[in-house]
Design a protein around this motif. Structure first.
Motif, mmCIF file in Angstrom:
data_model
loop_
_atom_site.group_PDB
_atom_site.id
_atom_site.type_symbol
_atom_site.label_atom_id
_atom_site.label_comp_id
_atom_site.label_asym_id
_atom_site.label_seq_id
_atom_site.Cartn_x
_atom_site.Cartn_y
_atom_site.Cartn_z
ATOM 1 N N ILE A 209 31.334 -44.479 -36.354
ATOM 2 C CA ILE A 209 32.042 -43.547 -37.688
ATOM 3 C C ILE A 209 31.080 -43.172 -38.513
ATOM 4 N N THR A 210 29.991 -44.232 -39.010
ATOM 5 C CA THR A 210 29.191 -43.850 -40.065
ATOM 6 C C THR A 210 28.080 -42.885 -39.546
ATOM 7 N N SER A 211 27.936 -42.983 -38.124
ATOM 8 C CA SER A 211 26.924 -42.128 -37.696
ATOM 9 C C SER A 211 27.472 -40.477 -37.756
ATOM 10 N N ILE A 212 28.650 -40.506 -37.949
ATOM 11 C CA ILE A 212 29.174 -39.203 -37.970
ATOM 12 C C ILE A 212 29.625 -38.769 -39.297
ATOM 13 N N CYS A 213 30.148 -39.532 -40.240
ATOM 14 C CA CYS A 213 30.270 -38.934 -41.407
ATOM 15 C C CYS A 213 29.686 -39.664 -42.418
ATOM 16 N N GLY A 214 28.619 -40.580 -42.235
ATOM 17 C CA GLY A 214 27.657 -41.349 -43.408
ATOM 18 C C GLY A 214 28.753 -42.124 -44.182
ATOM 19 N N ASN A 215 28.561 -41.810 -45.632
ATOM 20 C CA ASN A 215 29.429 -42.750 -46.703
ATOM 21 C C ASN A 215 31.048 -42.127 -46.620
#
Length: 759
Positions: free
Chosen positions: A355-361
């Motif tokens: 998830i974080t690799s896609i949309c960061g924060n």
């Protein structure tokens, strides 16, 4: 060549002299004239080959054309040894000028100077018709005897008869060949290798032809742009085949011959795993990233956590992570290689990292996860930590798990499993019974084989997959099994073996077969529904109708098989509660597809189909998915939605159906209408609309890219994991782009089944 052609002349002439006299028929007279003309041309060619005549005779060869009715010569023709073209023999010089000098012959390249070297050596294959015998051969035959023996006319040769296999020279296991030209000056040559030397002789002929005519017939010529485009298509096919096409097969000689035939250069597997692979990966990744950025939110689908064979190298060791977008598009994200049991915490970390690799924060872009059932705890933890998320268990997995539930909790399944195991093991292991069974198998079905019996481990663990295969085998073998127990040999076995008597009683009792059919039909019912779920990939609003449909089908099954509904319904409800999520009820209420027209003509949400607990779940979920400040507003809007519903025109537009041209079933014409009507028309529902558009597009299954066994060849210690990730990404991206959720191996199995006439 001279020997061979002179022999032909001599033979025909001799035949004419023996057969002809003063009262010769017109046909025989004409044949005699043709033969004389042929003899003259052969003599001229023989001198020319020795350097005492015109240059073109090295390439033109006189041949006789026989009358198919009488077998007598009717015409003389010239054959071009370079391209096998046939010409009239009336004017050889003109033929040479027009065919050779003017470039009509595709294989003639030396236009400037005469050719005094001999013509290429030709092999005479064993199954080809032998040419007429030589003048120097003492074994002469008349033309009448040649016709009687079925000799082919000279015009039927597909290879210029210069290298001649002489069957009269076969003695002592050796073959004698007449090979004229510079290779030998003797009329006959013994080839020490026998028939196997024909291949080597043909290769020698090819070498001579290449040296004499280096400019052979050109293949198709492609420009650089065409070649590059063709190789790009080839690379796409190799990458997108999901491992079915190996890189080493690109260097197969037959494949290289194919490339050469269509005008493409040879390629190597190394070329396809280097810069070309990197470029394709970057292209696919950039396209995927752009689509994700363009969407307001997404859902993560995670498939492969449910390990069947821990530590094996099957597809269960590859976890596929996919991104589902609101417009119905699915995009491949990454692959995770696992082996053995996976800890719940590890799965949770992998999902959050994705998830974080896609949309960061900006993690609120991910509105949920759907995963096959590995550890519910991981999904619940992520959902409780992020109030805007809806994390679901895969419905396909839920339905298939029902079969295991039935096998463990229903006495009917346990009894059928035990009886089938006894019967199949006895038939397979008892030699006299097995022989009798296979005899009747052969009579009834045209094949023989053993009944497929599950392993002891599968049997003890009530793994119903292998058990189901055994049940199918026994059901399909019923006629043969009934004949086995009536056979005299079985009677003798029954006198000594009590198990034989028990099996015979089982086979002869209709109750056994009724129970077998009942179990088989229930498992097939669930399997068919699960396959439909896997194929259709329903959205979350479809979950409640799916389970209601299952209950209705099982109710009919219980009635038709005279089985108590209570225990069966109990198993279904237990599995339903394990898989149930409040989002099922909320999406069912908010999705305009499920609105029901009441007596007043309004299209209202189907609250009357929910249980009181499910109604409460709708309220709780909606308030959780919005901020605290919006919670009471969202509930007020929910009440308005409940009483007013959707405008009838828009409701009918959303629910409009059309027939699927492939399956023939009626389907929603535009599945995106459900979400779009909330975003464009129902704008007064500001808070509830935010929940609806994020909720109703969620997928209820994790089924997406289906990896094959051949793809797993890339997953090994010898393979660069970075390259493996790129290969899998390209293959998955392509299949999802085409909305192809099947597996090539399944397609091949289906195709072969159709070829064999199976349904």
């Amino acid at each position: 060549m001279a020997a061979a052609t002179d022999t032909t002349t001599q033979t025909v002439a001799a035949g004419m002299e023996l057969a002809g006299d003063a009262s010769a028929s017109p046909d025989e007279a004409a044949a005699k004239a043709v033969t004389k003309r042929y003899d003259g041309l052969v003599m001229v060619r023989t001198k020319a080959i020795k350097g005492k005549g015109a240059w073109y005779w090295a390439h033109l060869e006189p041949i006789l054309v026989n009358n198919t009715d009488t077998g007598l010569p009717k015409a003389v023709k010239l054959r071009c040894n370079l391209c096998d073209a046939i010409f009239s023999a009336s004017n050889p010089s003109r033929t040479a000028s027009e065919h050779l000098k003017r470039g009509t012959c595709p294989n003639f390249s030396n236009l400037s100077k005469p050719v005094s070297s001999p013509s290429p050596i030709s092999t005479s294959l064993p199954n080809s018709a032998p040419p007429p015998p030589s003048h120097h051969n003492p074994r002469k035959r008349s033309s009448s005897s040649a016709a009687a023996s079925g000799s082919a006319p000279a015009s039927s040769y597909s290879v210029p008869p210069q290298g001649v296999l002489d069957p009269t020279r076969f003695c002592g296991g050796e073959l004698t060949y007449a090979v004229p030209g510079v290779l030998t000056q003797q009329p006959h040559l013994m080839l020490s290798g026998g028939k196997d030397d024909l291949g080597a002789l043909a290769m020698l002929e090819d070498s001579v032809k290449k040296l004499k005519s280096p400019k052979t017939s050109p293949g198709p010529t492609l420009g650089k742009t065409q070649v590059d485009c063709a190789l790009d298509f080839l690379a796409d096919w190799v990458y997108e085949s999901c491992g079915s096409v190996s890189f080493s097969s690109l260097e197969h000689p037959k494949f290289r011959a194919f490339l050469n035939q269509v005008g493409l250069p040879a390629v190597s597997g190394r070329e396809f795993t280097g810069s070309r692979l990197d470029a394709k990966f970057e292209e696919a990744k950039a396209e995927s990233e752009a689509r994700i950025r363009d969407a307001m939110f997404f859902q993560i689908a995670s498939d492969g956590w449910k390990i069947k064979n821990a530590g094996g190298l099957g597809e269960d060791n590859l976890v596929n992570l996919t991104v589902n977008l609101p417009n119905g598009t699915s995009l491949y994200r990454r692959a995770v290689f696992v082996g053995g049991a996976v800890p719940s915490k590890y799965a949770e970390e992998v999902l959050w990292e994705t998830i974080t690799s896609i949309c960061g924060n900006a993690v609120q872009q991910c509105v949920g996860i759907v995963a096959d059932r590995f550890k519910v705890k991981a999904l619940r933890n992520l959902e409780s930590q992020n109030h805007w998320m809806v994390n679901l268990c895969c419905q396909f997995q839920g339905f298939t798990s029902l079969i295991k539930d039935f096998s463990r909790e229903l006495r009917l399944f346990k009894a059928v499993t035990e009886n089938c195991y006894k019967l199949a093991s006895f038939v397979n292991n008892k030699s006299q019974v097995r022989s009798s069974f296979q005899k009747y198998q052969s009579q009834k079905y045209g094949y023989t084989g053993l009944l497929r019996v599950p392993s002891m481990q599968d049997y003890e663990m009530l793994n119903f997959g292998p058990v189901y295969v055994m049940v199918e085998d026994i059901l399909s073998s019923r006629p043969a099994l009934e004949l086995v127990v009536l056979d005299e040999s079985y009677t003798l076995v029954s006198m000594e073996d009590p198990m034989a008597r028990e099996v015979a009683e089982m086979i002869g009792h209709e109750r056994f077969w009724n129970e077998l059919r009942a179990v088989h039909s229930l498992v097939k019912l669930i399997k068919d529904m699960a396959q439909e779920i896997e194929k259709e990939r329903p959205l979350v609003g479809k979950c409640l109708p799916l389970w209601d449909g299952l209950r209705a089908e099982v109710k009919i099954w219980c009635s038709s098989n005279h089985i108590d509904e209570g225990p069966v319904e109990k198993v279904i409800e237990k599995r339903f509660k394990k898989n149930y999520h409040p989002a099922w009820a909320a999406a069912f209420i908010l999705d305009p597809v499920y609105l029901i027209r009441d007596n007043s003509g309004k299209y209202l949400p189907p609250f009357n189909l929910l249980t009181p607990e499910q109604e409460k779940d709708v309220d709780k979920l909606i308030t959780r998915l919005v901020s605290r400040e919006e919670a009471h507003i969202a509930l007020m809007e929910l009440m308005k939605w409940r009483t007013e519903g959707l405008d009838p025109v828009y409701a009918r537009a959303v629910q409009m159906k059309e027939r699927d041209p492939v399956s023939g079933k009626m389907r929603i014409a535009n599945p995106q209408s459900s979400r779009l009507v909330w975003e464009t028309y129902l704008t007064e529902f500001k808070s509830l609309g935010k929940v609806a558009v994020r909720l109703i597009f969620l997928h209820a299954t994790s089924c997406g890219f289906k990896s094959s066994g051949s793809l797993m060849r890339w997953v090994s210690p010898r393979v660069n994991m970075d390259k493996a990730q790129k290969l899998i990404f390209i293959a998955a991206h392509s299949k999802l782009e085409r909305r192809d959720f099947s597996c090539d191996e399944d397609k091949d199995a289906e195709l072969l089944a159709l070829e064999n006439g199976f349904d």
